[in-house]
Design an enzyme around this catalytic site. Structure first.
Site, mmCIF file in Angstrom:
data_model
loop_
_atom_site.group_PDB
_atom_site.id
_atom_site.type_symbol
_atom_site.label_atom_id
_atom_site.label_comp_id
_atom_site.label_asym_id
_atom_site.label_seq_id
_atom_site.Cartn_x
_atom_site.Cartn_y
_atom_site.Cartn_z
ATOM 1 N N TRP B 317 0.834 -1.206 0.000
ATOM 2 C CA TRP B 317 0.000 0.000 0.000
ATOM 3 C C TRP B 317 0.866 1.253 0.000
ATOM 4 C CZ3 TRP B 317 -1.695 3.093 4.655
ATOM 5 C CH2 TRP B 317 -0.825 2.907 5.751
ATOM 6 N N ASP B 318 2.138 1.092 0.334
ATOM 7 C CA ASP B 318 3.083 2.208 0.324
ATOM 8 C C ASP B 318 2.984 2.999 -0.983
ATOM 9 O OD1 ASP B 318 3.844 0.048 1.995
ATOM 10 O OD2 ASP B 318 5.883 0.797 2.139
ATOM 11 N N GLU B 459 0.451 -2.406 12.669
ATOM 12 C CA GLU B 459 0.475 -3.879 12.605
ATOM 13 C C GLU B 459 0.720 -4.547 13.949
ATOM 14 O OE1 GLU B 459 3.492 -4.386 9.653
ATOM 15 O OE2 GLU B 459 2.062 -4.396 8.002
ATOM 16 N N LYS B 565 2.769 0.715 16.413
ATOM 17 C CA LYS B 565 3.952 0.673 15.563
ATOM 18 C C LYS B 565 4.099 1.968 14.780
ATOM 19 C CE LYS B 565 6.045 -2.081 11.841
ATOM 20 N NZ LYS B 565 5.739 -3.016 10.749
ATOM 21 N N GLN B 566 3.003 2.479 14.261
ATOM 22 C CA GLN B 566 3.098 3.582 13.316
ATOM 23 C C GLN B 566 1.790 4.351 13.283
ATOM 24 O OE1 GLN B 566 3.213 0.303 10.244
ATOM 25 N NE2 GLN B 566 2.497 1.992 8.982
#
Lengths: 724, 724
Positions: B317-318, B459, B565-566
């Site tokens: 998806w980046d 994630e 995580k992000q």
């Protein structure tokens, strides 16, 4: 008599833990472990209380409370304690008479050149639930002065912290009294003790201390009594206890035996031709009756009975799905108490549903006195990291509410007692179904409801979709609810006026809930995607273990494989035995059997019953004996990760009875009709038992000749219910 | 020139891995790692190919293929190889000219009393995608005979097994040819090599071998060329390659520089007042342009660019969420290629949906040439047990399909090119939405659709319900689909006649899909139940680690805590910057920032952009520099459990550009309107860049004075689209 006696003629120190459960006494109010009178906390002595819970300081969970031990007694000779756990005996014998609920021990010690025999007989009264009694004697082969200490031992076993503050001690002649309260809720508990037959006593530290001058080869005997009271029974506790003491040991014992006779009168099952099976089955029934809530609807039956605090003393689905069939057919008072306990704890179930974002009643996975869930979200410790491991028993094992609905309906239709429906039962069903409705996912494009992200009976596979057992169970619960409404309409139309609810959703849900169907090979997939997991059996997984007692569920070895902990689809076929044909049963039994670890004591009986139904009698017998002797052999899993899980196995006890009755005698039933078509193991000449069927007690004898009911023989029997 | 040059004036052996990525050359067809000419597999030399994949024997996954290295060259003096990885140099300098895409090295060795300097300059042609060229020279301070080996090195780096069978070698004067085929699918690959300026060559083992008599202080120089061909380009490969060789080094270099000039003409961003930020941002843009599929719609951009095989060379998806904004505003051909690649791989996405029991198009988490998912169900190895660990990236990270729909619509409305919709785009949107519809759970009693059991961008929390990012993304995708239909109705009504589908479900879904709303404190819960997780930050979790490189997701340390995580909610606020007000952005940014580990290179830019929007310019600058310099410093996570994840970070490169443009320049847009309201860091005097807006190229200069577009200054600018 041999078929009623559990006996051990030797002593091995490593058996102390196991024998505590094997020689358990109980009366539903409390369980007294099969320990020696001189044992203490180290040897896991426990007077385990039903329905009495506490949270200790700094503990992670609430658990059942063990009461101080009022039967504590130890003899010393010249400063040496006659303690079986520290002194090697010359001989030792321990027995449990399961007909009468009586425990004995006889131990011969040799100390300082003297042979001394200690004998003790005790029981936990089946007629007075707060009372226990002990007859104790000492005999030496030489004249000798011994020292006796007997009283209440406060040094009691507790798994998860100290639960009692001791707030008052009283000494009143030969009577001791200890008032306690629990740490968390300050609930009161009082323990009494009294001795008869001792003199020159010095009372201190909750003990009677005295010296006894034994004469050579002359038995010295005394009796003592214990009383344990909490809740409502506290009110007249002293009067109740002293009345028991004044009645005396012989009288109490006679009453107790009579009470057990009544129990057996309704519940005994007689196997002709197989002594081993006979003992194992009776032993299973003994355990069920020892722990049943005869006089209360405020507690369930813990998953390890009253043998200790394992699994927090909480009730699981085990009660409804594995024990209730026995009670509803043999003692409907107990069966009703157990179901009423669920009705009484519905607020806890509603709270739980809300906690996890749903509505209705989501019953506890581990239910204590309020119905709030004692299960934690981290029920296992990872043995590789020692970290708590997230488990989904609590929040995803949703079938428990349907199990209760199912059991309630079974109770109603077999006993004919539908009054429970208007005594909270219908409301319970409503709340359970509403829970499922809010939990379910409607797949619009498939025009069906699905149950996603659940844990079925097989706990090795967490968070699965459309678990067959769960979906079928919930579908039946929905249909039961609809039938129950019709029933109440007939029996008590006024009641329904108060029950003013729109029920269109329930009809829609009952109709459209998806149920997994057999595939082209007749196999029902345990859950969506099960067939694509790695195809390995428990034997293979065993070789992959890196450490002993690895937990196979969660992120453990089994989760991504087809290996299952326990009967899941096969359990479903067992529960709904009238709805799947023999071919389907055969296909699934054969398919799933090799993948099943039987890592739960709930597993073997389902395999046994279905095996009997499909004519695999040898398999049925093997699994029956495994189930029926689980507590006799004590060969069960003792640890789950680092968690101790030993004790008795009432679900297996119930499963043994169910295998005999539903499997071998071939009893099945619908709303209207009881059907019996026996398929006994070849060495069993007959199987005799009693069943309550809609208020009538049937005397049944099944044999190769057919079925005899109240003396009338048929090749196969169908009994029509009376009130239909 | 200093703002265009990456330079390293010394050599440390431990930098070999990192510098391979840092000094990467590429042209979208292939990437050539920043290694020395004498390096081989051990030093991670790779000619990494875009869109060319293979599964090696006994390997667990398919990955991109590295081609044999046609620039391999090594010089020996008296039997000693001048190899930087084994011989300590007197001095060493490595540079990457990012303006022109040219790599140089200059190394001085001292061997047997002789000072020898090796110089090399090379590029991977931006004008001829199959071609690379090298100019190599040697100078000694004494007369000396050296031995030269130069040719094709077959000993190439490969993470997961050998991918090529070498089936034919040809020697034709100074030209070498190596025909290969892949192990799994027997796809052909041919590598050419040729040298100019050498004589007395002996060709063997794919090498030209010759001795060279160096004269003291006189430079000896030669040039060489490499060609790599597969797929369609194979047809005329020999002609194509020899044409390049005959053109010669200088001509190829000139062409190449011109091609890069065109790239920069559209994509450069000029920062006045901050040299460090300028270099970092340009370096990020350099990487994006080096790996963009300029000439093909058959491949995406791998998550580690063309720096190697990490993450299997697959696109994530980046691409759509982090890189596409840059391309759609600077090079719409590349943007369209990337989106068309998704259209071309929809069969893989349909297959995946079916595999997991759904319908429609569920795009791959790790997408290779067919769109089938290269992601495994066990993407991490548990470092405590060395067992594969079940991860849910593949089957639960469902937002990827919505990301693609979203990106496609953004492409259409910013470029004004809606033709993509009728070229498979609308069909793709339809299939994606139908996937979500079949995935979703309709909660009848709430009259809403929910998305249960998913993994969001964060994630560390797998299998959550109603992840805010996912739900909002899918809701937008649904609305986009509805708008796209209207658009096509206007543009190409005939097309819709073929598109004969009942779409009531889509309107219902778009209307009733649940989207988590801010609570009373303005915080949007990341997913159902996030707030009740353990309240700990990454710093605390770090102290709980038992081993280095522990994976925090799955059953790891973070899963049951609030540590993420992000960027997840903050990413959502970034993506939908026009739909949340500053207060909400502030509350959530402040709430989530302390819990965010930034364990992904996708995280910092979201925090940077939102920080710029809410006026936290210092924070914005800090996170911008973190993002923009990720590949310059190379200080990123190199391992996930035991999995190597090093390489370049094109998503961060794209995020750096987005931070400059959307964050600092304050560009935002709706269907009709481009809005620019700058908020530059205080040390930036101006920010100049070009944007394609609906086919028109805008020259924009943002400064404290306001915005200048094509020379006209405003305090804040809004540009209306032309075709509305």
């Amino acid at each position: 008599m041999s078929n009623w006696l559990i006996k051990k003629n030797s002593f091995e120190i490593e058996d102390i833990e196991k024998h505590g459960s094997k020689f358990l006494l109980g009366n539903g109010f409390m369980g007294y472990r099969g320990t020696m009178e001189e044992y203490s906390a180290n040897e896991l002595v426990a007077v385990n209380l039903a329905g009495f819970f506490d949270l200790a300081e700094n503990s992670n969970w609430r658990e059942s409370v063990n009461a101080p031990n009022p039967l504590y007694t130890v003899v010393s000779v010249n400063g040496t304690e006659l303690n079986l756990s520290t002194l090697t005996p010359v001989s030792h014998c321990q027995t449990l008479d399961i007909k009468n609920g009586i425990h004995t021990r006889k131990t011969n010690f040799f100390v300082d050149g003297i042979n001394i025999t200690v004998k003790a007989e005790r029981f936990v009264s089946m007629s007075r639930e707060n009372v226990m009694a002990l007859k104790y004697s000492i005999t030496a082969d030489k004249d000798v002065k011994v020292t006796l200490k007997t009283g209440i031992d406060k040094n009691i076993w507790s798994i998860s912290g100290a639960h009692l503050n001791f707030i008052n001690e009283e000494y009143n002649g030969n009577l001791l009294k200890l008032d306690c309260e629990t740490v968390q809720l300050k609930n009161k508990l009082t323990v009494y003790e009294a001795v008869l037959g001792l003199c020159d006593i010095e009372n201190r530290d909750l003990l009677h201390n005295c010296d006894i001058n034994l004469k050579a080869n002359t038995e010295f005997e005394f009796t003592k009594f214990g009383g344990v009271y909490h809740g409502g029974s506290l009110l007249n506790s002293e009067a109740d206890f002293t009345a028991a003491v004044f009645a005396g040991y012989q009288q109490l014992k006679a009453e107790h035996i009579t009470a057990w006779e009544k129990v057996w009168e309704n519940s005994d099952v007689i196997i002709e031709g197989d002594e081993e099976a006979q003992l194992a089955l009776r032993y299973s029934i003994y355990h069920l009756c020892s722990i049943a809530p005869h006089n209360t609807d405020k507690c369930g039956i813990p998953a390890r009975g009253l043998s200790g605090q394992v699994y927090k003393g909480a009730a699981f689905w085990d009660t409804e799905m594995f024990m209730l069939p026995f009670f509803q057919f043999t003692d409907s008072v107990v069966a009703r108490n157990l179901l009423k306990y669920r009705v009484n704890t519905i607020d806890g179930a509603k709270k739980k549903a809300k906690e996890f974002g749903h509505e209705g009643a989501f019953f506890a996975w581990e239910s204590q006195e309020t119905g709030e869930d004692a299960c934690t979200l981290f029920n296992v410790t990872d043995i590789f990291t020692n970290r708590p491991q997230r488990t989904y028993f609590k929040d995803k094992q949703i079938h428990v509410s349907a199990d209760i609905v199912f059991a309630m309906w079974d109770y109603c239709r077999t006993t004919g007692d539908y009054t429970l429906l208007c005594d909270g039962g219908l409301e319970l069903m409503y709340e359970c179904l509403w829970f499922y409705y809010t939990y379910s996912s409607f797949k619009v494009y498939k025009n069906r409801y699905e149950l996603l992200d659940v844990v079925g009976p097989d706990e090795y596979h967490e968070r699965v979709n459309n678990n067959a057992f769960t979906n079928v169970m919930v579908k039946h619960a929905a249909n039961i609810f609809v039938q129950a409404i019709d029933k109440v309409k007939t029996l008590n139309p006024d009641f329904l006026k108060d029950f003013d609810k729109d029920l269109n959703w329930a009809y829609d849900f009952a109709e459209k809930l998806y149920v997994p169907q057999p595939n082209e090979k007749g196999i029902i997939e345990q859950f969506d995607g099960y067939f694509s997991l790695e195809d390995v059996t428990p034997e293979v997984l065993k070789t992959r273990e890196l450490m002993a007692n690895e937990y196979w569920g969660g992120h453990g070895l089994a989760s991504n494989t087809m290996t299952l902990k326990q009967a899941d689809v096969v359990m479903m076929l067992n529960v709904f035995r009238n709805e799947y044909n023999t071919e389907i049963k055969k296909s699934n039994w054969e398919f799933y059997e090799p993948y099943t670890e039987h890592g739960s004591s709930l597993s073997a009986c389902a395999y046994a019953i279905v095996a009997a139904e499909i004519g695999y009698t040898d398999w049925a017998y093997k699994y029956f004996m495994k189930t029926a002797s689980v507590d006799l052999t004590g060969n069960t899993k003792q640890y789950l990760g680092s968690l101790y899980i030993g004790g008795t196995h009432p679900a297996a006890n119930g499963g043994a009875w169910s295998t005999a009755i539903f499997g071998f005698a071939g009893v099945s039933f619908t709303n209207d009709c009881l059907d019996i078509s026996p398929r006994l193991p070849s060495n069993w000449q007959s199987l005799s038992f009693k069943l309550n069927w809609k208020g009538e007690k049937l005397n049944i004898k099944a044999s190769s000749k057919g079925v005899e009911i109240d003396g009338i023989v048929n090749s196969r029997v169908t009994v029509y219910g009376k009130d239909y």
